[in-house]
Write an enzyme that holds these catalytic residues in place. Structure first.
Site, short mmCIF file in Angstrom:
data_model
loop_
_atom_site.label_atom_id
_atom_site.label_comp_id
_atom_site.label_asym_id
_atom_site.label_seq_id
_atom_site.Cartn_x
_atom_site.Cartn_y
_atom_site.Cartn_z
CD1 TRP A 131 1.48 86.62 1.43
CD2 TRP A 131 0.48 88.48 2.12
NE1 TRP A 131 0.16 86.33 1.62
CE2 TRP A 131 -0.49 87.45 2.05
CE3 TRP A 131 0.06 89.75 2.54
CZ2 TRP A 131 -1.82 87.65 2.37
CZ3 TRP A 131 -1.27 89.94 2.85
CH2 TRP A 131 -2.20 88.89 2.76
CB CYS A 136 7.20 88.42 -1.29
SG CYS A 136 6.69 87.21 -0.08
CE LYS A 178 -17.41 88.24 -5.83
NZ LYS A 178 -17.29 87.38 -4.69
CG ASN A 194 8.73 87.40 -4.36
OD1 ASN A 194 9.08 87.73 -3.24
ND2 ASN A 194 8.33 88.26 -5.28
N GLY A 195 7.71 83.18 -3.56
CA GLY A 195 7.21 81.86 -3.96
C GLY A 195 7.18 80.91 -2.78
CG HIS A 242 -42.39 76.16 -3.15
ND1 HIS A 242 -43.52 75.42 -2.85
CD2 HIS A 242 -41.49 75.29 -3.65
CE1 HIS A 242 -43.29 74.15 -3.15
NE2 HIS A 242 -42.05 74.04 -3.64
CD GLU A 250 -18.88 91.49 -3.81
OE1 GLU A 250 -18.58 92.03 -2.75
OE2 GLU A 250 -18.47 90.36 -4.12
CD GLU A 258 -18.68 84.08 -4.19
OE1 GLU A 258 -19.39 84.27 -3.20
OE2 GLU A 258 -17.68 84.78 -4.43
CE LYS A 297 -10.10 91.62 -0.24
NZ LYS A 297 -10.94 90.80 -1.13
NE ARG A 313 4.05 91.99 -5.58
CZ ARG A 313 4.15 91.22 -6.63
NH1 ARG A 313 3.98 91.73 -7.83
NH2 ARG A 313 4.41 89.95 -6.52
#
Ligand code: M6R
Length: 624
Positions: free
Chosen positions: A76, A2, A501, A102-103, A520, A504, A497, A619, A27
């Protein structure tokens, strides 16, 4: 996350508030609102769901709400769906106290019950409405100053907040307080400004005060005064901001990805705060969708977890990698078999789903087409679906039987970091809760595990303190053509992962292999100078992977070894060693992924690439 803005001074407040909120749009938000007071008259509150332009239209670009003192907010959603009712500002019924926040207030249910006992009514599902009414309650109970009332409320509130509040009896003043959520206050000759982030006020002033944790501020046309929790006045230095507007949005970081990497401790702490309170895992906040039939098997998530004999995890990309870690942790802690599938494959292989099972769909955006299709197929087959989602009210969140939200806040960089980290946390929590319900995990061990989880944010901060070492290494190896990540078990999943990263954003070809599979086939690709990253965080697998590292070294590979503090003999084998703090082995991915995120990031930066928007990627992947 937020956004908060505020202004009091000689100018009309509403246009300044709308302009400040527009600067915080990056944001992410789903609704917005402002409240403006015109002298001694009652304040006016205007809210709108959706784009900020709707709020601007509703207020005739601010002209319809005259007054020189006001607060504004972009929301948000975290508690309650995106809607006008849940949008901020919130107020007490008599408009005595109006505020934005916020929070996350962890104990808001408990405080809400207390206020209901004192005849307060609630109209929204938000924790913010609880905070504002709690301030009103103490203001009236003790008949003190606004600072006294806020202090009384803060003592009762657990969680994180940045609050901006107006009191009817103090027109021309705004009160603020913060804990673990950003807020700055600024001054110019026309008045005082507040913002949850620098861009909100940068157009008006570069002279700012940083308000500390658990401190309060009072803004008026004459300036700003600060107070501590005892209500005593405290002094603060004014600071000059030197950032330009664009870097201000990134909080001083060069890219959103780096900002988001640094937000991981908070994303994890906030996600833990949503599900663990007073040393207990509480899944009562698992949002239950209206579609769930109360008499249906899918009516009680805890009953489902207690009885399940199998788990299917379905996701794409990094979320799938998080699922692979989840598989290992659920199997180890709760002792039930877990199958992990790529959502894009799941629906085409006519999956045979056990009746006594649950499907977990993981998605940051909540809009990934393949994950959504997998969810629908699972529901068609009568299997309850729990979604782990970051975006509130997204399609997957709405269609799943239950939603476990991650509290990562909006993620802007295409390469996910903090959302992935928050997904891991929810999977650990699900694993522990299932194990507790099945009686496999005793309370004492659960407490030990919760302590380990609570220490992860600090562990990540410690890794980030030493990021320049990774930067140095990345600069040296940014010309690599091929990079291999190897590991076993959880370490293999971490490698997947780390490899994603790297490829990409830095466009370097990289592959992750289960270390035992190298011989193998893949080992034929190793030649002099090939970079091999070995992940060795699991005690029982450490020596095995180390011997695979020795094998590739003998064929000329350059070795980067990632392990936990204490395993210093890794330096006998590898050329470059990176250590992460010790934690329970089930949770080590949360720490070990961070150096790999940094490595991919710095390689891309060294190559001068567009880190936040890599080529060909979106995204949110809403097509199959
Ligand atoms: O929004 P989702 O979590 O469903 O997205 C899944 C993948 O597209 C996503 O994790 C992707 O792999 C990331 N951009 C990788 O950093």
């Amino acid at each position: 996350m937020c956004g908060i803005v505020g202004y009091v001074g000689k100018k009309q407040a509403a246009p300044i508030l709308l302009d400040g909120l527009a600067k915080l749009e990056y944001r992410g938000y789903d609704s917005a609102g402002i409240s403006v007071r015109d002298g001694d008259k009652d304040a006016v509150i205007v809210k709108a769901k959706g784009r900020l332009s709707k709020l601007a239209d509703k207020t005739d670009q601010g002209r319809a709400v005259p007054g020189t003192c006001g607060i504004g907010h972009t929301r948000w959603a975290t508690h309650g769906e995106p809607s006008e009712l849940n949008a901020h500002p919130h107020c007490s019924d008599d408009m005595n106290v109006i505020g934005v926040h916020n929070g996350i207030i962890e104990n808001f249910q408990e405080l809400r019950q207390k206020l209901i006992r004192h005849d307060y009514q609630f109209y929204s599902e938000t924790d913010t409405e609880v905070a504002i009414k709690l301030i009103d309650y103490y203001y009236k109970k003790y008949a003190g100053t606004p600072v006294d009332a806020i202090n009384h409320a803060l003592v009762r509130i657990r969680g994180s907040y940045a609050l901006a509040v107006m009191f009817k009896e103090y027109p021309g003043e705004i009160y603020v307080a913060r804990k673990d959520n950003p807020m700055i206050l600024g001054l110019n000759e026309d008045g005082a400004f507040l913002g949850s982030d620098v861009p909100a006020i940068l157009k008006y002033t570069r002279k700012v005060y940083y308000i500390g944790n658990m401190e309060l501020g009072r803004l008026s046309a004459d300036g700003v005064t600060f107070y501590n929790l005892d209500g005593d006045e405290i002094q603060k230095e004014i600071t000059e901001i030197e950032w330009d507007a664009e870097s201000a949005e990134k909080g001083g970081f060069e890219h959103f990805m780096m900002k988001e990497i640094h937000e991981q401790p908070k994303a994890i702490a906030d996600t833990l705060g949503m599900y663990i309170s007073n040393g207990k895992i509480d899944l009562s906040s698992l949002a239950k969708n209206g579609a769930v039939d109360e008499n249906d098997k899918a009516s009680d998530p805890e009953a489902i977890l207690k009885e399940i004999g199998r788990v299917y995890i379905v996701a794409c990309g990094s979320a799938y990698h998080a699922g692979m870690i989840g598989k290992s942790v659920i199997e180890k802690l709760a002792g039930i078999p877990v199958e992990v599938s790529l959502a894009s494959e799941f629906r085409y292989c006519d999956p045979k789903l056990d009746k006594n099972s649950v499907v977990i769909v993981i998605s940051q955006s909540g809009e990934t087409a393949d994950s959504l299709a997998a969810l629908r197929l699972s529901k068609e087959r009568g299997i309850p679906v729990i979604a782990i989602v970051n975006v509130f009210g997204s399609t997957i969140a709405r269609e799943a039987d239950y939603v476990m939200y991650t509290a990562a806040g909006p993620e802007i960089a295409v390469a996910t970091t903090k959302a992935y980290s928050a997904q891991l946390i929810t999977l650990y929590i699900l694993a522990m809760k299932t194990a507790l319900l099945k009686g496999i995990l005793d309370e004492e061990r659960a407490k030990g595990l919760m302590d380990e989880l609570a220490a992860i944010p600090a562990g990540i901060s410690k890794i980030l303190e030493d990021k320049e070492r990774i930067q140095w290494f990345a600069a040296k190896y940014a010309n690599a053509k091929d990079v291999f990540f190897i590991g076993r078990g959880i370490d293999y999943a971490i490698g997947l992962e780390g490899s994603l990263k790297m490829k990409e954003i830095s466009y370097i070809h990289s592959e992750a292999y289960a270390a035992g599979e190298l011989k193998h086939g893949t080992i034929s690709l190793i030649e002099k100078g090939t970079l091999v990253i070995g992940i060795m965080t699991q005690n029982d697998l450490y020596e095995k992977t180390r011997s695979n590292m020795v094998e590739v070294k003998a064929r000329g590979a350059y070795l980067f070894g990632l392990t936990s503090y204490g395993n210093y003999n890794v330096e006998d084998t590898v050329d470059f060693a990176v250590y992460v703090p010790k934690t329970d082995e089930n949770f080590v991915a949360s720490l070990a992924i961070v150096p790999l995120q940094l490595l991919g990031y710095y390689m891309a930066v060294t190559k001068g690439l567009d880190v936040d928007k890599p080529r060909n990627l979106a995204k949110s992947v809403t097509v199959e």
